[in-house]
Motif scaffolding. Sequence first.
Motif, PDB file in Angstrom:
ATOM      1  N   UNK A 296       0.769  -1.269  -0.075  1.00 57.03           N
ATOM      2  CA  UNK A 296       0.042  -0.031   0.026  1.00 57.03           C
ATOM      3  C   UNK A 296       0.662   1.290   0.033  1.00 57.03           C
ATOM      4  N   UNK A 297       1.959   1.120   0.454  1.00 62.39           N
ATOM      5  CA  UNK A 297       3.010   2.303   0.430  1.00 62.39           C
ATOM      6  C   UNK A 297       3.420   2.471  -0.811  1.00 62.39           C
ATOM      7  N   UNK A 298       3.465   1.534  -1.655  1.00 56.40           N
ATOM      8  CA  UNK A 298       4.016   1.577  -3.121  1.00 56.40           C
ATOM      9  C   UNK A 298       2.734   2.163  -3.932  1.00 56.40           C
ATOM     10  N   UNK A 299       1.692   1.662  -3.693  1.00 52.95           N
ATOM     11  CA  UNK A 299       0.435   2.043  -4.413  1.00 52.95           C
ATOM     12  C   UNK A 299       0.120   3.779  -3.976  1.00 52.95           C
ATOM     13  N   UNK A 300       0.484   4.112  -2.820  1.00 57.37           N
ATOM     14  CA  UNK A 300       0.398   5.185  -2.671  1.00 57.37           C
ATOM     15  C   UNK A 300       1.458   6.358  -3.064  1.00 57.37           C
ATOM     16  N   UNK A 301       2.233   5.720  -3.644  1.00 58.79           N
ATOM     17  CA  UNK A 301       3.507   6.504  -4.116  1.00 58.79           C
ATOM     18  C   UNK A 301       4.603   7.134  -3.102  1.00 58.79           C
ATOM     19  N   UNK A 302       4.676   6.000  -2.135  1.00 62.44           N
ATOM     20  CA  UNK A 302       5.386   6.351  -1.027  1.00 62.44           C
ATOM     21  C   UNK A 302       6.841   5.305  -0.978  1.00 62.44           C
ATOM     22  N   UNK A 303       7.398   5.521  -2.060  1.00 64.31           N
ATOM     23  CA  UNK A 303       8.557   4.355  -1.652  1.00 64.31           C
ATOM     24  C   UNK A 303       9.461   4.486  -0.702  1.00 64.31           C
ATOM     25  N   UNK A 304       9.856   5.611  -0.264  1.00 66.45           N
ATOM     26  CA  UNK A 304      10.741   5.854   0.887  1.00 66.45           C
ATOM     27  C   UNK A 304      10.176   4.946   2.012  1.00 66.45           C
ATOM     28  N   UNK A 305       8.663   5.209   2.382  1.00 64.04           N
ATOM     29  CA  UNK A 305       8.020   4.423   3.319  1.00 64.04           C
ATOM     30  C   UNK A 305       7.951   3.072   3.176  1.00 64.04           C
ATOM     31  N   UNK A 306       7.870   2.606   1.939  1.00 63.30           N
ATOM     32  CA  UNK A 306       7.841   1.125   1.594  1.00 63.30           C
ATOM     33  C   UNK A 306       9.424   0.594   1.937  1.00 63.30           C
TER      34      UNK A 306
END
Length: 249
Positions: free
Chosen positions: A84-94
């Motif tokens: 879901x981090x990736x789907x939300x455009x948050x690669x750093x969080x992923x």
Amino acid sequence: MNLSRTIAMLLLPLLLAGCASSGNQAANDPLEGFNRGVYAFNDELDNYVIGPASRGWTRVTSPDVRNSVSNFFHNLESPGYILNDLLQGKPADAGRETLRFVVNSTVGILGFFDPASSWLGIEGRPEDFGQTLGTWGVDSGPYLVLPLFGPSSPRDATSYPVAYYTNVLTYVAIDTLTFGTLTAVNIVNSRAELEGAARFRDDAAIDPYVFTRSAYRQYRRNALYDGNPPMSDDPYSDFLEDMDADPDI
């Protein structure tokens, strides 16, 4: 966020909703009759089955054991958080969540311990598909109470199948009995951790249904904005800031 602010965020929506009316239209709760019926069913299930089981679990376990069990099950859910981090455009969080998963699954002994937080300072932040849809601009829709699962919405209900298929437990449980047993332990342990909140709701709320509805919406809004909802849209921000600044509160 300190305790006074947290309590205020729960109570203020309740008070405003209670003053407004039974307010199903104003509260975007057109299914209130149905929802109250499901809420009553869930409440009875909690009163006679889950609640007593959780209190029994509390008597035979220590806080450290319950915390370790919670860590274990949260760790199993980590692939879903990463997706879901990736789907939300948050690669750093992923990336941070991936590191947490690797460290806690190995050094943390299958996730029973959380060295990623205690040693590396990498705190976990659950992300689900309902939050992802919210990030994409999908409206939550009307309030919805689901049997067994509790407060939700049409948007948030999509989280459950996605969470099931991204949970490590789905693929490593040896058989149906093992999966069911572990799921039951997770439910009972989670309910034990919420015992204080459940008592607070029942003692503080004139209408626990309205309290739960309001608190759930505040919680989901906070989750959607990663704990930083736009203050310009928050009708309680000035009041809450005053509370935090007052040492007597």
